[in-house]
Design a protein around this motif. Sequence first.
Motif, PDB file in Angstrom:
ATOM      1  N   THR A  10       5.029   4.308   5.308  1.00  0.00           N
ATOM      2  CA  THR A  10       3.882   4.633   4.444  1.00  0.00           C
ATOM      3  C   THR A  10       3.685   3.489   3.445  1.00  0.00           C
ATOM      4  OG1 THR A  10       5.177   5.957   2.870  1.00  0.00           O
ATOM      5  CG2 THR A  10       4.254   7.118   4.771  1.00  0.00           C
ATOM      6  N   GLY A  11       2.637   3.631   2.629  1.00  0.00           N
ATOM      7  CA  GLY A  11       2.189   2.486   1.851  1.00  0.00           C
ATOM      8  C   GLY A  11       2.880   2.214   0.538  1.00  0.00           C
ATOM      9  N   ALA A  12       4.204   2.305   0.526  1.00  0.00           N
ATOM     10  CA  ALA A  12       4.954   1.907  -0.673  1.00  0.00           C
ATOM     11  C   ALA A  12       5.477   0.494  -0.456  1.00  0.00           C
ATOM     12  CB  ALA A  12       6.106   2.868  -0.936  1.00  0.00           C
ATOM     13  N   SER A  13       5.833  -0.152  -1.546  1.00  0.00           N
ATOM     14  CA  SER A  13       6.419  -1.477  -1.426  1.00  0.00           C
ATOM     15  C   SER A  13       7.773  -1.352  -0.725  1.00  0.00           C
ATOM     16  CB  SER A  13       6.601  -2.074  -2.826  1.00  0.00           C
ATOM     17  OG  SER A  13       7.028  -3.398  -2.705  1.00  0.00           O
ATOM     18  N   SER A  37       0.957   4.933   8.176  1.00  0.00           N
ATOM     19  CA  SER A  37      -0.245   5.409   7.477  1.00  0.00           C
ATOM     20  C   SER A  37      -1.182   4.220   7.263  1.00  0.00           C
ATOM     21  CB  SER A  37       0.153   6.035   6.131  1.00  0.00           C
ATOM     22  OG  SER A  37       0.627   5.028   5.258  1.00  0.00           O
ATOM     23  N   ALA A  39      -2.315   3.107   4.460  1.00  0.00           N
ATOM     24  CA  ALA A  39      -1.790   2.302   3.352  1.00  0.00           C
ATOM     25  C   ALA A  39      -0.534   1.539   3.802  1.00  0.00           C
ATOM     26  CB  ALA A  39      -1.481   3.196   2.160  1.00  0.00           C
ATOM     27  N   LEU A  42      -1.608  -1.563   5.435  1.00  0.00           N
ATOM     28  CA  LEU A  42      -2.079  -2.527   4.435  1.00  0.00           C
ATOM     29  C   LEU A  42      -0.906  -3.241   3.765  1.00  0.00           C
ATOM     30  CD1 LEU A  42      -5.199  -2.175   2.784  1.00  0.00           C
ATOM     31  CD2 LEU A  42      -3.477  -2.103   0.999  1.00  0.00           C
ATOM     32  N   VAL A  43       0.111  -2.464   3.389  1.00  0.00           N
ATOM     33  CA  VAL A  43       1.247  -3.057   2.669  1.00  0.00           C
ATOM     34  C   VAL A  43       2.087  -3.930   3.619  1.00  0.00           C
ATOM     35  CG1 VAL A  43       3.295  -2.581   1.269  1.00  0.00           C
ATOM     36  CG2 VAL A  43       1.256  -1.189   0.957  1.00  0.00           C
ATOM     37  N   THR A  88       5.914   6.839   0.106  1.00  0.00           N
ATOM     38  CA  THR A  88       5.120   6.840  -1.137  1.00  0.00           C
ATOM     39  C   THR A  88       5.248   8.181  -1.855  1.00  0.00           C
ATOM     40  OG1 THR A  88       3.147   7.746  -0.098  1.00  0.00           O
ATOM     41  CG2 THR A  88       3.352   5.336  -0.105  1.00  0.00           C
ATOM     42  N   MET A  89       4.827   8.160  -3.087  1.00  0.00           N
ATOM     43  CA  MET A  89       4.800   9.405  -3.861  1.00  0.00           C
ATOM     44  C   MET A  89       3.731  10.340  -3.299  1.00  0.00           C
ATOM     45  SD  MET A  89       7.235   9.201  -5.920  1.00  0.00           S
ATOM     46  CE  MET A  89       8.084   8.251  -4.675  1.00  0.00           C
ATOM     47  N   THR A  91       2.887  10.650  -0.034  1.00  0.00           N
ATOM     48  CA  THR A  91       3.461  11.308   1.149  1.00  0.00           C
ATOM     49  C   THR A  91       4.541  12.299   0.727  1.00  0.00           C
ATOM     50  OG1 THR A  91       2.867   9.534   2.665  1.00  0.00           O
ATOM     51  CG2 THR A  91       4.784  10.866   3.264  1.00  0.00           C
ATOM     52  N   ASN A 102      -2.061  14.073   7.664  1.00  0.00           N
ATOM     53  CA  ASN A 102      -1.899  13.105   8.757  1.00  0.00           C
ATOM     54  C   ASN A 102      -0.629  13.444   9.544  1.00  0.00           C
ATOM     55  OD1 ASN A 102       0.388  11.937   7.489  1.00  0.00           O
ATOM     56  ND2 ASN A 102      -0.869  10.491   6.342  1.00  0.00           N
ATOM     57  N   ARG A 123       9.931   5.594  -2.878  1.00  0.00           N
ATOM     58  CA  ARG A 123       9.909   4.359  -3.660  1.00  0.00           C
ATOM     59  C   ARG A 123       8.780   4.367  -4.685  1.00  0.00           C
ATOM     60  NH1 ARG A 123       7.417   0.402  -6.166  1.00  0.00           N
ATOM     61  NH2 ARG A 123       9.058  -0.972  -6.877  1.00  0.00           N
ATOM     62  N   GLU A 124       9.152   4.336  -5.935  1.00  0.00           N
ATOM     63  CA  GLU A 124       8.216   4.187  -7.055  1.00  0.00           C
ATOM     64  C   GLU A 124       9.059   3.909  -8.285  1.00  0.00           C
ATOM     65  OE1 GLU A 124       5.777   3.081  -8.483  1.00  0.00           O
ATOM     66  OE2 GLU A 124       4.266   4.379  -7.579  1.00  0.00           O
TER      67      GLU A 124
HETATM   68  C1  LIG Z   1       0.884  -3.458  -2.363  1.00  0.00           C
HETATM   69  C2  LIG Z   1       0.958  -1.980  -2.644  1.00  0.00           C
HETATM   70  C3  LIG Z   1       2.157  -1.434  -3.037  1.00  0.00           C
HETATM   71  C4  LIG Z   1       2.272  -0.064  -3.307  1.00  0.00           C
HETATM   72  N1  LIG Z   1       3.484   0.431  -3.678  1.00  0.00           N
HETATM   73  C5  LIG Z   1       3.620   1.756  -3.863  1.00  0.00           C
HETATM   74  C6  LIG Z   1       4.910   2.299  -4.151  1.00  0.00           C
HETATM   75  O1  LIG Z   1       5.911   1.589  -4.232  1.00  0.00           O
HETATM   76  N2  LIG Z   1       5.013   3.646  -4.253  1.00  0.00           N
HETATM   77  C7  LIG Z   1       3.939   4.486  -4.123  1.00  0.00           C
HETATM   78  O2  LIG Z   1       4.114   5.699  -4.234  1.00  0.00           O
HETATM   79  N3  LIG Z   1       2.695   3.983  -3.881  1.00  0.00           N
HETATM   80  C8  LIG Z   1       2.513   2.657  -3.731  1.00  0.00           C
HETATM   81  N4  LIG Z   1       1.276   2.147  -3.432  1.00  0.00           N
HETATM   82  C9  LIG Z   1       0.115   3.064  -3.412  1.00  0.00           C
HETATM   83  C10 LIG Z   1       0.002   3.820  -2.072  1.00  0.00           C
HETATM   84  O3  LIG Z   1      -0.180   2.914  -1.002  1.00  0.00           O
HETATM   85  C11 LIG Z   1      -1.181   4.802  -2.144  1.00  0.00           C
HETATM   86  O4  LIG Z   1      -0.893   5.819  -3.074  1.00  0.00           O
HETATM   87  C12 LIG Z   1      -1.544   5.421  -0.815  1.00  0.00           C
HETATM   88  O5  LIG Z   1      -2.604   6.349  -0.981  1.00  0.00           O
HETATM   89  C13 LIG Z   1      -0.385   6.125  -0.162  1.00  0.00           C
HETATM   90  O6  LIG Z   1      -0.790   6.651   1.085  1.00  0.00           O
HETATM   91  P1  LIG Z   1       0.285   7.042   2.199  1.00  0.00           P
HETATM   92  O7  LIG Z   1       1.307   7.903   1.544  1.00  0.00           O
HETATM   93  O8  LIG Z   1      -0.518   7.791   3.225  1.00  0.00           O
HETATM   94  O9  LIG Z   1       0.831   5.769   2.763  1.00  0.00           O
HETATM   95  C14 LIG Z   1       1.122   0.765  -3.178  1.00  0.00           C
HETATM   96  C15 LIG Z   1      -0.078   0.212  -2.758  1.00  0.00           C
HETATM   97  C16 LIG Z   1      -0.167  -1.135  -2.496  1.00  0.00           C
HETATM   98  C17 LIG Z   1      -1.485  -1.717  -2.051  1.00  0.00           C
END
Ligand SMILES: Cc1cc2nc3c(=O)[nH]c(=O)nc-3n(C[C@H](O)[C@H](O)[C@H](O)COP(=O)(O)O)c2cc1C
Length: 187
Positions: A10-13, A37, A39, A42-43, A88-89, A91, A102, A123-124
């Motif tokens: 998912t989209g966390a770092s 996901s 995101a 994208l990451v 991510t937070m 998810t 999803n 991860r946050e």
């Molecule tokens: C470069 C980048 C780093 C991110 N890092 C985090 C993170 O570490 N933790 C987090 O909860 N969201 C992070 N986000 C935000 C999530 O990608 C965003 O909330 C997204 O809607 C999560 O969707 P998903 O859970 O479906 O992947 C980051 C976004 C970007 C673009």
Amino acid sequence: MRKKIILAITGASGTLFAVQFLKLMQHLDVEIHGIISDAGRLVLQHELRLTPDDLKEYVGQWHAKDNFAAPMSSGSSKFDAMLVLPCTMGTLGAIANGVVNNLVHRAADVMLKEKKPLLLAARETPFNRIHLENMLKVHDAGAIVCPPMPSFYHHPENLEEMAGFVAGRLADLLGFEIEGLKRWKGL
Ligand SMILES: Cc1cc2nc3c(=O)[nH]c(=O)nc-3n(C[C@H](O)[C@H](O)[C@H](O)COP(=O)(O)O)c2cc1C
């Protein structure tokens, strides 16, 4: 026996953790089913300049994130475990509250109802109260919350080694025997 594992990105770092985990799995008797996901895509692109296609040699099969007809949508498909790395937070919150938007959420929901191992590498930083409450909720529902926190006592020489050590600890939690993994043996 060959294990069937779901890896959701998912989209966390920290997408490097997922790549290092896949590398550890490469020579094991394991079938990896990937979900990513939007995101996460994208990451992965931003941090590592990679697409899911670039990881094809490690992932047996990618499943589209909105394909609710994929095998892991049903408990009858019998996956051994699921790892969300990084998680991510958003998810985490969906899983904690039984919200399914999803295939990552649905697969995690299935693992919990089937009482199968679900590892969430949340991860946050810093965490707000909602994040902390959601972590407790998923913990109480049977998941393992295992934030990908690097350690330094094994003297990593580069980012790959640092992430590899975290990936190794996750592999431990999933019950894999990883040869050559550095382990603490005392001072
Ligand atoms: C470069 C980048 C780093 C991110 N890092 C985090 C993170 O570490 N933790 C987090 O909860 N969201 C992070 N986000 C935000 C999530 O990608 C965003 O909330 C997204 O809607 C999560 O969707 P998903 O859970 O479906 O992947 C980051 C976004 C970007 C673009």
